[in-house]
Design a protein around this motif. Structure first.
Motif, PDB file in Angstrom:
ATOM      1  N   ARG A  11       0.828  -1.217   0.000  1.00  0.00           N
ATOM      2  CA  ARG A  11       0.000   0.000   0.000  1.00  0.00           C
ATOM      3  C   ARG A  11       0.852   1.251   0.000  1.00  0.00           C
ATOM      4  NH1 ARG A  11       2.324   2.123   4.275  1.00  0.00           N
ATOM      5  NH2 ARG A  11       1.879   1.315   6.327  1.00  0.00           N
ATOM      6  N   ALA A  30       0.243   5.047   1.378  1.00  0.00           N
ATOM      7  CA  ALA A  30      -0.720   5.593   2.341  1.00  0.00           C
ATOM      8  C   ALA A  30      -0.424   7.056   2.682  1.00  0.00           C
ATOM      9  CB  ALA A  30      -0.699   4.732   3.611  1.00  0.00           C
ATOM     10  N   PRO A  31      -0.702   7.970   1.755  1.00  0.00           N
ATOM     11  CA  PRO A  31      -0.390   9.375   2.039  1.00  0.00           C
ATOM     12  C   PRO A  31      -1.348  10.017   3.038  1.00  0.00           C
ATOM     13  CG  PRO A  31      -1.546   9.203  -0.058  1.00  0.00           C
ATOM     14  CD  PRO A  31      -1.325   7.796   0.421  1.00  0.00           C
ATOM     15  N   SER A  32      -0.852  11.030   3.736  1.00  0.00           N
ATOM     16  CA  SER A  32      -1.692  11.854   4.613  1.00  0.00           C
ATOM     17  C   SER A  32      -2.000  13.134   3.849  1.00  0.00           C
ATOM     18  CB  SER A  32      -0.952  12.190   5.908  1.00  0.00           C
ATOM     19  OG  SER A  32      -0.606  11.002   6.563  1.00  0.00           O
ATOM     20  N   GLU A  38      -4.671   8.461   4.732  1.00  0.00           N
ATOM     21  CA  GLU A  38      -4.479   8.513   6.191  1.00  0.00           C
ATOM     22  C   GLU A  38      -4.833   9.910   6.693  1.00  0.00           C
ATOM     23  OE1 GLU A  38      -0.747   6.573   7.352  1.00  0.00           O
ATOM     24  OE2 GLU A  38      -1.860   4.722   7.033  1.00  0.00           O
ATOM     25  N   TYR A  54      -1.616   7.943  14.647  1.00  0.00           N
ATOM     26  CA  TYR A  54      -1.061   7.260  13.481  1.00  0.00           C
ATOM     27  C   TYR A  54      -0.764   5.796  13.811  1.00  0.00           C
ATOM     28  CZ  TYR A  54       2.904   5.585  10.703  1.00  0.00           C
ATOM     29  OH  TYR A  54       3.763   4.809   9.965  1.00  0.00           O
ATOM     30  N   VAL A  88      -2.540   2.878  11.734  1.00  0.00           N
ATOM     31  CA  VAL A  88      -1.726   2.180  10.731  1.00  0.00           C
ATOM     32  C   VAL A  88      -1.679   0.676  11.013  1.00  0.00           C
ATOM     33  CG1 VAL A  88       0.643   2.346  11.667  1.00  0.00           C
ATOM     34  CG2 VAL A  88       0.280   2.587   9.238  1.00  0.00           C
ATOM     35  N   THR A 100       5.921  -0.746   2.500  1.00  0.00           N
ATOM     36  CA  THR A 100       6.977   0.058   1.888  1.00  0.00           C
ATOM     37  C   THR A 100       6.739   1.492   2.342  1.00  0.00           C
ATOM     38  OG1 THR A 100       5.500   0.292   0.018  1.00  0.00           O
ATOM     39  CG2 THR A 100       7.237  -1.346  -0.203  1.00  0.00           C
ATOM     40  N   ARG A 101       7.761   2.146   2.822  1.00  0.00           N
ATOM     41  CA  ARG A 101       7.607   3.547   3.233  1.00  0.00           C
ATOM     42  C   ARG A 101       8.979   4.148   3.451  1.00  0.00           C
ATOM     43  NH1 ARG A 101       4.954   2.029   9.065  1.00  0.00           N
ATOM     44  NH2 ARG A 101       6.820   1.121   9.990  1.00  0.00           N
ATOM     45  N   LEU A 118      10.393   6.487   8.826  1.00  0.00           N
ATOM     46  CA  LEU A 118       9.468   5.743   9.691  1.00  0.00           C
ATOM     47  C   LEU A 118      10.058   4.413  10.163  1.00  0.00           C
ATOM     48  CD1 LEU A 118       6.140   6.585   7.849  1.00  0.00           C
ATOM     49  CD2 LEU A 118       6.791   7.261  10.168  1.00  0.00           C
TER      50      LEU A 118
HETATM   51  N1  GLU Z   1       0.708   8.399   6.201  1.00  0.00           N
HETATM   52  C1  GLU Z   1       2.124   8.358   6.407  1.00  0.00           C
HETATM   53  C2  GLU Z   1       2.787   9.520   5.707  1.00  0.00           C
HETATM   54  O1  GLU Z   1       2.199  10.131   4.827  1.00  0.00           O
HETATM   55  C3  GLU Z   1       2.742   7.065   5.923  1.00  0.00           C
HETATM   56  C4  GLU Z   1       2.491   5.964   6.868  1.00  0.00           C
HETATM   57  C5  GLU Z   1       3.094   4.629   6.540  1.00  0.00           C
HETATM   58  O2  GLU Z   1       3.437   4.369   5.384  1.00  0.00           O
HETATM   59  O3  GLU Z   1       3.203   3.824   7.451  1.00  0.00           O
HETATM   60  O4  GLU Z   1       3.910   9.828   6.041  1.00  0.00           O
END
Ligand code: GLU
Length: 282
Positions: free
Chosen positions: A7, A9-11, A43, A197, A201, A214-215, A219
């Motif tokens: 996924r 997952a942007p905020s 998110e 968060y 998450v 993947t990020r 993080l």
């Molecule tokens: N929503 C988070 C962000 O935009 C990413 C969270 C994640 O990938 O665990 O930085």
């Protein structure tokens, strides 16, 4: 259910920039390489900072980049009740306590720093008597809920680790041993939004059956908190692939601040998705 899920997952608290484009393209490429499904999740638990128009723009930007994903897209703001249920469960396990400390008080707190560079919470409210706690709650004083990390680590069980097939900031790869104590008693329900968060998450990754996370490498250390929660909540342990951050022209990591060039602005200036893909080698 069999199959692998990745996924992005942007905020939506600003417009997406090149760093997001890299993360999204990286995730889609990894999903493809693994024969997996690529998902997008919004998110947006922080309703003061996240705006529906940013979410719409983010999805349009991702489409413009040439990505596609199954519908409907999960928006965390539509599932706040799920997070409340988890908070209640952790509370019943005796792992949370209310914290009335103000930002001003915490900014002056002494002690070691967590991996993000914030002072580890010194535990003021953990030591509060039950009577005092009840008095302040009844008086309507706002409070956050913190995880009692020492208790949580015991509840999570020994030898907590995760599998990293990317790389952490110090070259960590393969099986990484977690050191969640470095974070101290993190906030799991904020004063203003009743969740965090970390809660959203881990819940969503589990419910969406995300097998690979993947990020950005920023993080990486938060993974230790997520593994503690996954273990306590009996959720599966995904694999992790942390990736590099894309610096802006001055070498700083890109943020959503006004000075950074958004994908929308780049598009208006004639930048094409092909140019972006080529820049990153996707
Ligand atoms: N929503 C988070 C962000 O935009 C990413 C969270 C994640 O990938 O665990 O930085």
């Amino acid at each position: 259910m069999a199959g692998s899920f990745f996924r992005f997952a942007p905020s939506p608290n600003g417009r997406l920039h090149l760093g997001h484009a890299y993360s999204a393209l990286f995730t889609a490429q990894q999903a493809k390489d693994h024969g997996a499904q690529f998902l997008v999740r919004i998110e947006d638990i922080d309703r003061a900072r996240c705006k529906p128009e940013f979410a719409e723009q983010a999805l349009a930007d991702l489409e413009w980049l040439g990505l596609d994903w199954p519908q409907p897209v999960r928006h965390q703001s539509r599932h706040m009740h799920d997070y409340t249920v988890i908070i209640d469960r952790l509370e019943r396990l005796g792992l949370l306590y209310p914290c009335f400390c103000t930002r001003a008080k915490l900014s002056k707190a002494p002690g070691p720093k967590d991996p993000d560079g914030t002072t580890v919470y010194p535990g003021y409210c953990r030591l509060m008597t039950k009577m005092e706690r009840n008095r302040r709650m009844t008086a309507g004083e706002p409070y956050a809920l913190r995880l009692d990390m020492a208790k949580a680590i015991v509840a999570a069980g020994p030898d907590l680790s995760f599998y990293e097939s990317g790389c952490g900031p110090d070259g960590e790869t393969g099986i990484v041993t977690c050191t969640p104590q470095a974070w101290g008693d993190v906030v799991l329900a904020r004063k203003d939004i009743a969740t965090s968060y970390h809660i959203a998450v881990v819940h969503d990754d589990a419910i969406q059956q995300i097998t690979h996370i993947t990020r950005g490498i920023d993080l990486f250390h938060a993974t230790a908190i997520h593994r503690v929660l996954q273990s306590i909540l009996e959720l599966p342990a995904p694999a992790y692939i942390h990736h590099r951050l894309i610096p802006d022209d001055t070498g700083r990591k890109l943020s959503k601040s006004a000075r950074d060039r958004s994908l929308a602005a780049l598009r208006e200036d004639g930048v094409t998705p092909e140019m972006i893909r080529e820049q990153f080698g996707f």
